[in-house]
Every structure is written in C-alpha cells, then in structure tokens.
Scaffold this active site. Structure first.
Site: not given
Ligand code: ACO
Length: 321
Positions: A112, A248, A278
């Site tokens: 990214c 990004h 993304n």
């Molecule tokens: N739908 C419903 N529930 C979900 C989903 C989904 N799609 N995905 C995860 N959950 C659940 C999990 O299982 C978890 O359940 P639990 O509490 O029972 O264990 C709960 O939701 C919370 O999950 P987290 O992973 O803690 O959620 P978080 O608030 O951290 O959000 C996310 C996840 C959106 C991925 C966030 O961490 C994020 O944006 N991270 C950065 C990603 C990023 O910026 N990537 C950029 C680089 S990409 C590249 O370089 C190609």
C-alpha cells in the site's frame, strides 16, 4: 534530483460493485460491523479484468487527457502487489498494450506504500534521459483474497489510478520520507510461495492475504504521523500549511487517528474508502484523481501523499500540486 510536476491524473475501477450486504450472504459478517470498524460500504470487484488491464485503462486516460503520444513516454512504473505474472512485469505488459515503444518499464512492490515508492523512483530517474514518466498504482486484490476469511475479505477492492509527470523548472516535490520495517513483515502476507525439499519440486498455490489487523492498525497510527512530520520537517513546513492529506484508504479510523495526532481537521483528509475499500497501491492515486476532478485539489495546493502497509512499509511525499 531534478524538478518535476504532475501533469495530469486519472483512475479506473471495474464496473461491478459488491455491497457489504452482499458479502454477508457469503460469509458471517454484517454491513454494520464493516461500516463501523472500517468505513467501507462497498468495493469494486473485477470480472475478468486483470491488473494490467486496469492499468492500461488508466494509461490511456492519462495520455488522452495530456494529449501525449504513447511514443513520447520515457518511463512507465507500476506499483502493484497483485501483478498478472512474475514475468513479464505488469508495466511491461502495459507498455506493450499502450504502444509506448520508447519507454522502459518495470514494477515496484511495496504494497500500500507502492505508489509513493514508485513516485520516489520516478523522481530519481527524471532528468536528462527521462522527461515524460507514467506512474500507476493498479491492483486486482480479489484474486489473492480468501473469500472464506471474513477478517480480510471485507477490506479489499480492485482499481487503478495514476499520474503523468514531466520535468519542470520549479520544484514541486518539497519533502519526503520512506521507511521499511522488514522484521515485522509477517504481520501482512499475501502471495507467499514455498521452496520444496524434494526434486523435482511441486508447484505450490499462491497463498491469499493473512493479516494481523490489530498489529497493522497500531503500526499505521504510529508510523504514519511520524512519516508525515519527518517529511514536513525536511520541507521546512508544518501540518497547518498543508491543504490536503491524501492518505492510504485502509480504515477510516486510522485516518481519523492520524488527523488527531497531527492536530488537523478531518476536512483536510478527503476519503473514498466507503466506495472502494482498500485498493492498496491504487488507493492514493484514485483519491488524488477524484480530488483534482472535484476541485478539492487545485494548482499550487500543498498536498501530502502518505501510504503504509505490507513490508511493513510507510512512505510520504509533500507535493506542491
Ligand atoms: N465481520 C464480523 N465480525 C468480524 C469480522 C467481520 N468481517 N472480522 C472480524 N470480526 C470479529 C472478530 O472475529 C472479533 O470477534 P471476537 O471479539 O469474538 O474475537 C471481533 O470482530 C473484533 O475483531 P478485531 O480484529 O479485534 O477488530 P478490529 O476492530 O481490530 O478491526 C480491522 C479489524 C478492521 C482489520 C482493523 O484491525 C484494521 O483496520 N487494521 C488495519 C488493517 C490495515 O490497515 N491494513 C493496511 C495494510 S493493507 C496492505 O498493505 C495491502
């Protein structure tokens, strides 16, 4: 480094949109979860078009807007983490399809951050031998997505965007900062290949996305403000002087957090993650193009381009548009 100017911008996304509701029919997720955790409402998903096809559409639009002949291009750089093949490079395919016979062409892989890394390389090429350069970020991430994994499948989309740059008497690149943290690379992996111990080796499948979302989130909210501040310091500027921050588009909450850390209003941070998700290396040039077309970025504006992601990598450029 010689001076250059962005001549024009363009973007292209596949026609099909997939809403959060539609995703919730194929995996255990919901529109509410995706919207509140990421800001994404829909993404564009390719139906048969590959990464070079999207990039070629952008390339044709760029050349038409600038009234440049394909043969006048000296260099084509494509940032992508989802190339059509190991070889030829996506840029070489696009060079052939555009008929840009005088252009050297290669890909840049920095996930990214790829678009900023590619612009940085272009800046170093431009000068006596290279006057006209095409830089494109293009991704078909849907082909490397595990559609059974709700933790990654809801995040990504397909698309492409790019710029033409040309030598210019005035400086437009005012400051920059690029950094790589390879010791944390396993926090975001896609397309991993393995070497077998046997002979003849068996060909393994390309692995889809695997991401430690929380770790990447912490990395982004920490590394991006530092990268932007460092690039601004290099330029002798402050965040208050910036007109637009093109970040990004990975998660609206990351963008809001960066705005808070820089003590800047969200009005300076245009977003389109709700429409595209993304799109990795394509996200900044798609947003830049939309902002230019909507008049949110005008000639002379001070623009920050900042990307982060796999590697792990981060990269920022301060540009006078
Ligand atoms: N739908 C419903 N529930 C979900 C989903 C989904 N799609 N995905 C995860 N959950 C659940 C999990 O299982 C978890 O359940 P639990 O509490 O029972 O264990 C709960 O939701 C919370 O999950 P987290 O992973 O803690 O959620 P978080 O608030 O951290 O959000 C996310 C996840 C959106 C991925 C966030 O961490 C994020 O944006 N991270 C950065 C990603 C990023 O910026 N990537 C950029 C680089 S990409 C590249 O370089 C190609």
């Amino acid at each position: 480094m010689n001076n250059w100017q962005i001549v024009t911008t363009a973007s292209y996304v596949p026609q099909m949109t997939v809403s959060n509701d539609r995703l919730s029919t194929i995996m255990d997720t919901s529109d509410e979860w995706i919207r509140t955790r990421t800001g994404i409402r829909q993404r564009h998903i390719s139906q048969g078009e590959n990464t070079a096809d999207l990039a070629t559409q952008v390339g044709q639009r760029l050349l038409a807007k600038a009234h440049w002949a394909p043969t006048s291009l000296d260099l084509i750089i494509i940032a992508t983490m989802s190339p059509d093949s190991y070889t030829p490079s996506t840029a070489a395919i696009v060079q052939g399809l555009l008929g840009a016979t005088a252009a050297r062409a290669f890909d840049v892989s920095a996930a990214c951050s790829g678009f900023v890394y590619a612009l940085d390389i272009a800046s170093r090429f431009i000068g006596s031998e290279c006057h006209r350069v095409m830089v494109i970020g293009s991704e078909v991430l849907s082909k490397i997505t595990n559609w059974q994994d709700r933790t990654t499948a809801v995040l990504f989309g397909d698309g492409a965007g790019g710029v033409l740059i040309e030598t210019d008497p005035e400086p437009h690149l005012l400051g920059q900062h690029l950094a790589t943290f390879g010791d944390r690379g396993n926090q975001l992996v896609a397309g991993q290949t393995r070497v077998n111990h046997q002979f003849p080796p068996t060909i393994t499948d390309v692995s889809p996305f695997q991401m430690n979302g929380r770790a990447v989130y912490r990395f982004a909210t920490h590394a991006v403000p530092i990268s932007i501040q460092t690039a601004l310091q290099n330029a002798g500027l402050t965040a208050d002087q910036v007109d637009r921050f093109i970040l990004h588009q990975a998660n609206i909450r990351i963008i809001q957090q960066v705005a808070r850390r820089l003590v800047q209003p969200m009005t300076k941070f245009p977003t389109n993650i709700d429409q595209y998700g993304n799109t990795s290396a394509a996200s900044e040039p798609i947003l830049l193009d939309e902002c230019v077309r909507q008049g949110l970025i005008r000639r002379g504006d001070l623009v920050v381009l900042s990307g982060f992601g796999g590697g792990l990598t981060v990269g920022t450029m301060i540009i006078k548009y």
